[in-house]
Design a protein around this motif. Sequence first.
Motif, short mmCIF file in Angstrom:
data_model
loop_
_atom_site.label_atom_id
_atom_site.label_comp_id
_atom_site.label_asym_id
_atom_site.label_seq_id
_atom_site.Cartn_x
_atom_site.Cartn_y
_atom_site.Cartn_z
N LEU A 1 -30.86 43.49 59.85
CA LEU A 1 -30.83 43.39 60.93
C LEU A 1 -28.52 43.27 60.58
CD1 LEU A 1 -32.79 42.61 61.84
CD2 LEU A 1 -31.69 40.90 63.66
N ARG A 2 -27.47 44.01 60.58
CA ARG A 2 -26.60 43.50 60.61
C ARG A 2 -25.89 42.50 61.56
NH1 ARG A 2 -23.06 44.16 56.15
NH2 ARG A 2 -20.90 44.53 57.33
N THR A 3 -25.42 41.77 59.95
CA THR A 3 -25.33 40.00 60.88
C THR A 3 -23.94 39.82 60.96
OG1 THR A 3 -27.70 39.30 60.69
CG2 THR A 3 -25.95 37.96 61.08
N VAL A 4 -23.40 38.93 61.46
CA VAL A 4 -21.97 38.18 61.77
C VAL A 4 -22.16 37.02 62.01
CG1 VAL A 4 -20.32 38.23 62.77
CG2 VAL A 4 -21.00 40.36 62.56
N GLN A 5 -21.63 35.24 61.43
CA GLN A 5 -22.08 34.63 61.56
C GLN A 5 -20.17 33.94 61.70
OE1 GLN A 5 -22.56 31.70 58.15
NE2 GLN A 5 -21.67 30.19 58.54
N ALA B 1 -15.29 34.40 61.58
CA ALA B 1 -15.95 34.65 61.46
C ALA B 1 -16.52 35.66 60.83
CB ALA B 1 -15.58 36.07 62.91
N LEU B 2 -17.67 35.16 60.18
CA LEU B 2 -18.33 36.08 58.51
C LEU B 2 -19.20 37.21 58.49
CD1 LEU B 2 -19.02 32.70 57.42
CD2 LEU B 2 -16.84 34.05 56.85
N ALA B 3 -18.42 37.53 58.17
CA ALA B 3 -19.51 39.09 57.76
C ALA B 3 -20.59 38.80 56.09
CB ALA B 3 -19.39 40.71 57.53
N ILE B 4 -22.37 38.59 56.72
CA ILE B 4 -23.00 38.18 55.79
C ILE B 4 -23.01 39.46 55.02
CG2 ILE B 4 -25.67 37.25 55.48
CD1 ILE B 4 -23.03 36.49 57.41
N GLY B 5 -23.25 39.26 53.32
CA GLY B 5 -22.83 40.17 52.08
C GLY B 5 -24.75 39.64 51.33
N PRO B 6 -24.53 40.12 49.83
CA PRO B 6 -25.72 39.85 49.43
C PRO B 6 -25.92 38.78 48.68
CG PRO B 6 -23.48 40.40 48.15
CD PRO B 6 -23.44 40.29 49.63
N GLU B 7 -27.76 38.56 48.98
CA GLU B 7 -28.37 36.67 48.31
C GLU B 7 -27.82 36.80 47.02
OE1 GLU B 7 -32.04 35.43 50.16
OE2 GLU B 7 -32.25 36.87 48.55
N ILE B 8 -27.42 35.36 46.48
CA ILE B 8 -27.22 34.68 45.50
C ILE B 8 -28.69 34.01 45.43
CG2 ILE B 8 -25.79 33.49 44.01
CD1 ILE B 8 -24.12 33.33 46.82
N PRO C 1 -26.30 33.46 50.78
CA PRO C 1 -25.37 34.60 50.09
C PRO C 1 -24.24 34.52 50.26
CG PRO C 1 -25.18 34.73 53.10
CD PRO C 1 -26.12 32.58 52.28
N TRP C 2 -23.63 35.81 49.89
CA TRP C 2 -22.21 35.51 49.92
C TRP C 2 -21.80 36.24 51.46
CZ3 TRP C 2 -18.44 34.43 46.96
CH2 TRP C 2 -18.25 33.94 46.20
N THR C 3 -20.52 35.69 51.72
CA THR C 3 -20.06 36.72 53.26
C THR C 3 -18.19 36.83 53.02
OG1 THR C 3 -19.13 33.94 54.03
CG2 THR C 3 -21.10 34.80 54.02
N GLN C 4 -18.03 37.20 53.92
CA GLN C 4 -16.82 37.44 54.03
C GLN C 4 -16.15 37.12 55.13
OE1 GLN C 4 -16.14 42.22 52.35
NE2 GLN C 4 -14.01 41.43 51.34
N VAL C 5 -14.71 36.85 55.26
CA VAL C 5 -14.01 36.21 56.84
C VAL C 5 -13.74 37.65 57.69
CG1 VAL C 5 -11.98 34.91 57.32
CG2 VAL C 5 -12.98 33.94 55.58
N VAL C 6 -14.79 38.08 58.75
CA VAL C 6 -13.35 38.77 59.42
C VAL C 6 -12.79 38.50 60.48
CG1 VAL C 6 -15.63 40.67 58.47
CG2 VAL C 6 -15.89 39.09 60.04
N GLN C 7 -12.82 37.33 60.84
CA GLN C 7 -11.88 36.76 61.69
C GLN C 7 -11.63 35.46 61.20
OE1 GLN C 7 -13.31 36.33 65.41
NE2 GLN C 7 -14.11 39.12 65.75
N GLY C 8 -9.58 35.31 60.83
CA GLY C 8 -9.01 33.57 60.97
C GLY C 8 -8.45 34.11 60.11
N GLU C 9 -7.59 32.90 59.93
CA GLU C 9 -6.34 32.77 58.75
C GLU C 9 -6.63 33.75 57.63
OE1 GLU C 9 -4.61 29.14 58.90
OE2 GLU C 9 -4.94 29.64 61.08
N ALA C 10 -8.03 33.06 56.83
CA ALA C 10 -8.38 33.37 55.35
C ALA C 10 -9.34 35.32 55.32
CB ALA C 10 -9.69 32.93 54.70
N GLU C 11 -8.64 36.10 55.95
CA GLU C 11 -9.37 37.42 56.48
C GLU C 11 -9.66 38.16 55.00
OE1 GLU C 11 -8.99 41.15 59.17
OE2 GLU C 11 -8.50 39.90 59.68
N GLY C 12 -11.22 38.44 54.83
CA GLY C 12 -10.68 38.87 53.30
C GLY C 12 -11.18 38.33 52.18
#
Length: 425
Positions: free
Chosen positions: A27-31, A378-385, A390-401
């Motif tokens: 599942l494509r997932t956002v936290q 919000a965070l997009a969920i990436g590859p498992e460590i 997992p790694w995640t990436q900020v997709v909503q917020g002040e630290a986007e990217g």
Amino acid sequence: MTLWLGCIADDFTGATDMASMLVKGGLRTVQTIGIPPGGFENIAADAVVVALKSRSIPAEEAVAQSLEVLAELRKTTARRFFFKYCSTFDSTPAGNIGQVAEALEQELRADWVPFCPALPVNGRTIFNGHLFVGDKLLNESGMENHPLNPMTDSDLRRVLAAQSAAKVGLIPAKAVREGADAVRRAIVSHRRSDTHFSIVDCVDDADLDLLGEAFKDLILVTGGSGLAVGLGRAWVKERRVEEHEDPAALDVRDGYTAILSGSCSNATLGQIAAFEASGGLTLHLDPLALAKSEEALNEAIAWAAASLGYEPIAIVASETPEKVEEAQSVLGVERAGQVIESAFAKLAPALIEKGLTKLVVAGGETSGAVVSGLGVNALAIGPEIDPGVPWTQVVQGEAEGLCLALKSGNFGAEDFFTKVFEILD
């Protein structure tokens, strides 16, 4: 992409763990961090995992926060819901797992709810209703010394019964091993006997797939992150959600890397020792000095600014139980925790200003403080460590990217901090 599952998690790293397992299930997932601005209707994902900080707060507050999130999730296309708690079932004797689950059950009009915190890949298994951590019962695993939620009973039926007015049953390993149909028959039997809550045995990953198949039509499931894999696979198999070529893809940016750790678990302490042994630069924070003046925090920021680029670097407040107790005896338990969380909440934005693009955070409370300090929505969920991280990436917020790895204190192999950035590279 149509949102199918809404998950409510009782802490930040637990939410990330859950989201990672949903990605593994296809599942494509956002936290999200609580309810994001504008609600959930603009979330482009199959599943959304909402991170709350409700594990150790008063039960009535945990219930209110969870119901608020559920109400917002029900405004979307989500038709299945999950309440995620720790794989060690940690909570106070009064809650909050039982109370929150009871409130969600009533709101969704579910007539039976499973409880299965198992995560076999990390050694969390359930047999005859007893939770094991590796080969030790929960109350002999070190969790009996947890500073906030000491777990002194491995029998989850007793633990859950103390937190809820519901009758608590058990679906034993024998029924699970007989297959999904046998589990469904057990569910029917429990419903007929007015057993609303049931602990479900689970001893290996094969059980998780089987339980995902058995639970795929339930409106409400509760448990650890392990069940997410089986549920995701069951839904993808039946094409209830679309199949993705790579549900874990991230847009990684160049920049500096750092580790922040506030966890005092044995696993994290071992990971820090391995990191230092491999040549990693480490600054140890002193909670007493932080509580005394802002100078200690300013010195930490200056050290980091000078050290970024000599990667990897780590700033830690992780200590042995004896040193933690020493600080707590001076500052008090609550104040000692607040001092550390406040420091990390200020450190993270300062590091980003210096060019940080990849950040690892260890510890549930620490992760919550950092995410709050960064204004992450919000965070997009990436590859498992490692399993559950997992790694995640900020997709909503002040630290986007920003790429973020939020690690529960007990999770990860000993070499976690030495390999973590290689996963992105």
